[in-house]
Design a protein around this motif. Structure first.
Motif, PDB file in Angstrom:
ATOM      1  N   UNK A   1      -8.734 -11.158 -10.376  1.00 12.30           N
ATOM      2  CA  UNK A   1      -9.320 -10.894  -9.054  1.00 12.30           C
ATOM      3  C   UNK A   1      -9.119  -9.406  -8.749  1.00 12.30           C
ATOM      4  N   UNK A   2      -9.950  -8.533  -9.313  1.00 15.08           N
ATOM      5  CA  UNK A   2      -9.725  -7.085  -9.171  1.00 15.08           C
ATOM      6  C   UNK A   2      -9.762  -6.576  -7.727  1.00 15.08           C
ATOM      7  N   UNK A   3     -10.461  -7.283  -6.845  1.00 18.68           N
ATOM      8  CA  UNK A   3     -10.541  -6.834  -5.455  1.00 18.68           C
ATOM      9  C   UNK A   3      -9.362  -7.302  -4.614  1.00 18.68           C
ATOM     10  N   UNK A   4      -8.440  -8.041  -5.207  1.00 15.47           N
ATOM     11  CA  UNK A   4      -7.262  -8.497  -4.485  1.00 15.47           C
ATOM     12  C   UNK A   4      -6.353  -7.307  -4.185  1.00 15.47           C
ATOM     13  N   UNK A   5      -5.963  -7.173  -2.929  1.00 12.17           N
ATOM     14  CA  UNK A   5      -5.026  -6.127  -2.541  1.00 12.17           C
ATOM     15  C   UNK A   5      -3.605  -6.690  -2.536  1.00 12.17           C
ATOM     16  N   UNK A   6      -2.625  -5.797  -2.553  1.00  6.55           N
ATOM     17  CA  UNK A   6      -1.232  -6.200  -2.729  1.00  6.55           C
ATOM     18  C   UNK A   6      -0.386  -5.649  -1.596  1.00  6.55           C
ATOM     19  N   UNK A   7       0.451  -6.508  -1.026  1.00  3.78           N
ATOM     20  CA  UNK A   7       1.504  -6.059  -0.114  1.00  3.78           C
ATOM     21  C   UNK A   7       2.730  -5.741  -0.962  1.00  3.78           C
ATOM     22  N   UNK A   8       3.179  -4.502  -0.905  1.00  5.15           N
ATOM     23  CA  UNK A   8       4.394  -4.105  -1.625  1.00  5.15           C
ATOM     24  C   UNK A   8       5.580  -4.282  -0.694  1.00  5.15           C
ATOM     25  N   UNK A   9       6.530  -5.102  -1.108  1.00 10.90           N
ATOM     26  CA  UNK A   9       7.748  -5.373  -0.344  1.00 10.90           C
ATOM     27  C   UNK A   9       8.907  -4.699  -1.076  1.00 10.90           C
ATOM     28  N   UNK A  10       9.544  -3.753  -0.412  1.00  8.44           N
ATOM     29  CA  UNK A  10      10.554  -2.940  -1.093  1.00  8.44           C
ATOM     30  C   UNK A  10      11.752  -3.768  -1.548  1.00  8.44           C
ATOM     31  N   UNK A  11      12.164  -4.736  -0.742  1.00  9.17           N
ATOM     32  CA  UNK A  11      13.314  -5.539  -1.155  1.00  9.17           C
ATOM     33  C   UNK A  11      12.986  -6.406  -2.365  1.00  9.17           C
TER      34      UNK A  11
ATOM     35  N   UNK B   1      -4.203   0.229  -4.391  1.00  6.85           N
ATOM     36  CA  UNK B   1      -4.818  -0.991  -3.882  1.00  6.85           C
ATOM     37  C   UNK B   1      -3.828  -1.744  -2.992  1.00  6.85           C
ATOM     38  N   UNK B   2      -3.105  -0.955  -2.184  1.00  4.78           N
ATOM     39  CA  UNK B   2      -2.213  -1.547  -1.194  1.00  4.78           C
ATOM     40  C   UNK B   2      -2.502  -0.913   0.160  1.00  4.78           C
ATOM     41  N   UNK B   3      -1.708   0.099   0.513  1.00  4.11           N
ATOM     42  CA  UNK B   3      -1.827   0.697   1.843  1.00  4.11           C
ATOM     43  C   UNK B   3      -1.106  -0.092   2.912  1.00  4.11           C
ATOM     44  N   UNK B   4      -0.504  -1.218   2.503  1.00  5.05           N
ATOM     45  CA  UNK B   4       0.196  -2.105   3.448  1.00  5.05           C
ATOM     46  C   UNK B   4       1.563  -2.426   2.848  1.00  5.05           C
ATOM     47  N   UNK B   5       2.630  -2.008   3.534  1.00  6.45           N
ATOM     48  CA  UNK B   5       3.969  -2.062   2.957  1.00  6.45           C
ATOM     49  C   UNK B   5       4.935  -2.803   3.866  1.00  6.45           C
ATOM     50  N   UNK B   6       5.743  -3.666   3.264  1.00  7.46           N
ATOM     51  CA  UNK B   6       6.874  -4.275   3.951  1.00  7.46           C
ATOM     52  C   UNK B   6       8.108  -3.453   3.616  1.00  7.46           C
TER      53      UNK B   6
END
Length: 247
Positions: free
Chosen positions: A155-165, A184-189
């Motif tokens: 699913x190449x259009x799937x974006x990812x939430x990166x969670x640092x922990x 392909x994120x821009x959204x971070x926990x």
């Protein structure tokens, strides 16, 4: 870059059960803490009163659900209606209990592709929230792929939430994980912890200034404060968080 706080993790989270018991009081603290928006779980936003309060009081950066919540088309349609009611254009999905194999993640990718298609029709972006298992090489895979690699191949259009922990818990460097996925994120926990478990923001092993520098090399839409447990001093915690991300 804008900041949000996650609310409503079944009694967990920075504000504990407050968002579920008294959403208006929780939003008073969010406003006093200087956040631009909230990220809400389904137990807070899954009923009309919660949707109305959120729409009236704040911006919702994202609705966060579990894959099991949207597998049935009727349930997905219901949650698309909730997103519309919230005025929210991002849906985050988490998965638990996955079979840790290429076949298991390919099956999950089929579910995510179906959700993505429905959301695109509604003008909504789909993000997948990675925990440690999705960031760990799969057993018996000769290419040493991780679950997230299999998902994005399918699913190449799937974006990812990166969670640092959860990056740290997977044995990865959180800032390097931000760098890997930032296009392909821009959204971070921004969640703190040590290899032994989660910690209050600023009390663990995550180097947040370095993570932020890595994120800022691409577009940053949202940085979200998340932690598993509450705090005796929420406003002090919020001040520490914003001192890092809005320096």
């Amino acid at each position: 870059m804008r900041t949000a706080i996650q609310l409503g993790i079944n009694g967990f989270g920075v504000l504990g059960r407050l968002p579920e018991d008294d959403l208006s009081a929780a939003l008073d603290l969010v406003e006093a803490g200087g956040f631009d928006a909230v990220e809400v779980m389904g137990n807070v936003a899954g009923h009309p009163e919660g949707v109305a309060t959120l729409r009236r009081r704040t911006e919702v950066a994202a609705l966060h659900l579990f894959v099991a919540d949207v597998v049935e088309p009727a349930e997905l349609d219901r949650w698309v209606g909730v997103l519309d009611g919230l005025g929210c254009s991002r849906l985050i999905l988490s998965a638990f209990g996955m079979e840790q194999s290429v076949a298991g993640y390919r099956a999950l990718s089929g579910q995510l592709a179906a959700v993505l298609q429905r959301l695109e029709d509604a003008g909504t972006r789909l993000y997948f929230h990675c925990h440690d298992v999705e960031l760990t090489p799969l057993p018996r895979d000769g290419a040493a792929r991780r679950g997230v690699d299999v998902l994005r191949e399918a699913v190449p259009d799937l974006r990812v939430v990166v969670d640092t922990y959860w990056a740290l818990a997977a044995g990865a460097d959180p800032a390097a994980t931000v760098t890997e996925f930032r296009e392909f994120s821009g959204y971070y926990h921004f969640k703190d912890g040590t290899p032994e478990g989660g910690r209050e923001f600023g009390r663990g092993a995550v180097d947040f200034p370095v993570c932020l520098q890595a994120a800022e090399r691409s577009a940053v839409d949202w940085v979200v404060l998340e932690q598993d447990n509450g705090t005796d001093d929420p406003l002090g915690l919020f001040t520490r968080f914003h001192a890092v991300v809005k320096r």
